[in-house]
Design a protein around this motif. Structure first.
Motif, mmCIF file in Angstrom:
data_model
loop_
_atom_site.group_PDB
_atom_site.id
_atom_site.type_symbol
_atom_site.label_atom_id
_atom_site.label_comp_id
_atom_site.label_asym_id
_atom_site.label_seq_id
_atom_site.Cartn_x
_atom_site.Cartn_y
_atom_site.Cartn_z
ATOM 1 N N PRO A 83 34.268 41.901 41.934
ATOM 2 C CA PRO A 83 32.972 41.237 42.107
ATOM 3 C C PRO A 83 33.109 39.748 42.421
ATOM 4 O O PRO A 83 34.034 39.070 41.956
ATOM 5 C CB PRO A 83 32.292 41.456 40.755
ATOM 6 N N GLU A 84 32.192 39.252 43.202
ATOM 7 C CA GLU A 84 32.190 37.843 43.589
ATOM 8 C C GLU A 84 32.148 36.948 42.348
ATOM 9 O O GLU A 84 31.459 37.244 41.375
ATOM 10 C CB GLU A 84 30.984 37.553 44.479
ATOM 11 N N GLY A 85 32.892 35.870 42.406
ATOM 12 C CA GLY A 85 32.898 34.908 41.309
ATOM 13 C C GLY A 85 33.861 35.218 40.192
ATOM 14 O O GLY A 85 33.836 34.568 39.148
ATOM 15 N N ARG A 86 34.740 36.214 40.406
ATOM 16 C CA ARG A 86 35.708 36.566 39.363
ATOM 17 C C ARG A 86 37.119 36.544 39.939
ATOM 18 O O ARG A 86 37.346 36.913 41.092
ATOM 19 C CB ARG A 86 35.405 37.952 38.781
ATOM 20 N N ILE A 138 37.017 47.114 36.858
ATOM 21 C CA ILE A 138 36.397 45.921 37.435
ATOM 22 C C ILE A 138 36.309 46.128 38.940
ATOM 23 O O ILE A 138 37.332 46.258 39.619
ATOM 24 C CB ILE A 138 37.203 44.643 37.129
ATOM 25 N N GLY A 139 35.101 46.161 39.467
ATOM 26 C CA GLY A 139 34.934 46.372 40.904
ATOM 27 C C GLY A 139 35.561 47.676 41.346
ATOM 28 O O GLY A 139 35.317 48.734 40.760
ATOM 29 N N ASP A 140 36.397 47.603 42.379
ATOM 30 C CA ASP A 140 37.036 48.799 42.930
ATOM 31 C C ASP A 140 38.371 49.120 42.281
ATOM 32 O O ASP A 140 39.117 49.977 42.772
ATOM 33 C CB ASP A 140 37.245 48.624 44.440
ATOM 34 N N GLU A 178 39.234 57.692 42.159
ATOM 35 C CA GLU A 178 37.898 57.119 42.014
ATOM 36 C C GLU A 178 37.917 55.605 42.226
ATOM 37 O O GLU A 178 36.997 55.018 42.784
ATOM 38 C CB GLU A 178 37.387 57.461 40.621
ATOM 39 N N LYS A 179 38.979 54.960 41.774
ATOM 40 C CA LYS A 179 39.231 53.535 41.960
ATOM 41 C C LYS A 179 40.696 53.359 42.349
ATOM 42 O O LYS A 179 41.507 54.279 42.212
ATOM 43 C CB LYS A 179 38.967 52.753 40.665
ATOM 44 N N VAL A 180 41.048 52.171 42.820
ATOM 45 C CA VAL A 180 42.467 51.842 42.981
ATOM 46 C C VAL A 180 43.026 51.612 41.580
ATOM 47 O O VAL A 180 42.483 50.819 40.804
ATOM 48 C CB VAL A 180 42.658 50.585 43.850
ATOM 49 N N ILE A 181 44.092 52.311 41.245
ATOM 50 C CA ILE A 181 44.639 52.273 39.893
ATOM 51 C C ILE A 181 45.745 51.216 39.813
ATOM 52 O O ILE A 181 46.720 51.267 40.555
ATOM 53 C CB ILE A 181 45.198 53.638 39.471
ATOM 54 N N VAL A 182 45.575 50.277 38.905
ATOM 55 C CA VAL A 182 46.600 49.262 38.624
ATOM 56 C C VAL A 182 47.271 49.666 37.316
ATOM 57 O O VAL A 182 46.593 49.852 36.299
ATOM 58 C CB VAL A 182 45.989 47.852 38.504
ATOM 59 N N TYR A 183 48.606 49.805 37.345
ATOM 60 C CA TYR A 183 49.303 50.383 36.199
ATOM 61 C C TYR A 183 50.685 49.748 36.004
ATOM 62 O O TYR A 183 51.215 49.063 36.886
ATOM 63 C CB TYR A 183 49.467 51.899 36.392
#
Length: 257
Positions: free
Chosen positions: A21-24, A167-169, A206-211
């Motif tokens: 999201p914008e601003g983060r 958070i977001g995508d 469903e989202k890009v997974i960061v792991y």
């Protein structure tokens, strides 16, 4: 017709279009495994990077496995607690090593034996116990010692770790997710322990997974996931992923300031 077919663009991968999201601005830190020295170096890099990029709502996410294997897990927890107190916008994911750490800290003998096998010896020795005392204790004695050895405020802090953050995508987890299961229905066991059943999937999630959890020589970027466990406890390379808008970049302890 053939010209149109050959000129047709391939579908965009989720990673190509993922945004926060914008601003983060987000900084996600990979598995630390007791390397408090590297954590402090990386935090300095993150704070410097954040300052240079301008004021914005910034937050730090630890992907789990703060403890075990490296020499100073107790120090890592203290650093993490201090960072939370001073910066506020800091969140922590529960890794499989934290799960076992908490079970062993209750005095459970079976959990203590397993804890030792996966790097818990180094964690135990980072507290107020000598090598001689450690070696003199059998598994029963060691299990009985742990509830008094590990400070309650460390236990309470680790108990507050989360299973996933969206958070977001992007979805941030420790180990990965189960394919075909919505994020809301993922089991903590999979989020903390899964490996091949997650890594073998090329389809979009469903989202890009960061792991973290699975060590690689460098950051792993696939269309559906980003892996940032670069084996800090033995490679000297602790890595952070940074995200803002549709941009991403990396910071690590192997790079010069």
């Amino acid at each position: 017709m053939l010209k149109r077919l050959f000129n047709k663009k391939a579908p965009a991968r989720p990673l190509d279009t993922a945004i926060v999201p914008e601003g983060r601005r987000i900084y996600a830190i990979g598995d630390i495994h007791g390397r408090n020295d590297l954590l402090q170096q990386l935090i300095e890099k993150i704070i410097d990077d954040d300052f240079k990029r301008g004021e914005i709502v910034s937050e730090i996410i630890f992907l789990g496995d703060l403890v075990d294997r490296g020499p100073d897990s107790a120090g890592v927890i203290e650093t993490a607690m201090k960072l939370k107190r001073e910066l506020g916008n800091v969140r922590f994911l529960m890794g499989n090593h934290e799960e076992v750490y908490l079970k062993a800290a209750t005095g459970d003998e079976k959990a203590t034996r397993f804890f030792n096998r996966i790097g818990g010896k180094e964690t135990i020795l980072s507290y107020e116990i000598s090598m001689k005392e450690y070696m003199d204790l059998d598994s029963v004695g060691l299990a009985e010692r742990l509830p008094d050895l590990i400070p309650p405020h460390h236990i309470d802090f680790v108990k507050g770790f989360e299973d996933q953050i969206v958070i977001g995508d992007y979805a941030f987890v420790h180990a990965g997710i189960r394919h075909g299961v919505s994020l809301e229905e993922q089991k903590p066991k999979d989020l903390r322990w899964i490996r091949e059943e997650f890594l073998s999937i090329d389809d979009p999630f469903e989202k890009v997974i960061v792991y973290g959890h699975t060590i690689s020589d460098d950051v792993v970027e696939k269309g559906n996931r980003i892996g940032i466990d670069t084996g800090a406890y033995y490679t000297e390379k602790l890595t952070a992923l940074a995200l803002e808008g549709d941009q991403r970049w990396y910071l690590d302890t192997s790079l010069p300031d």
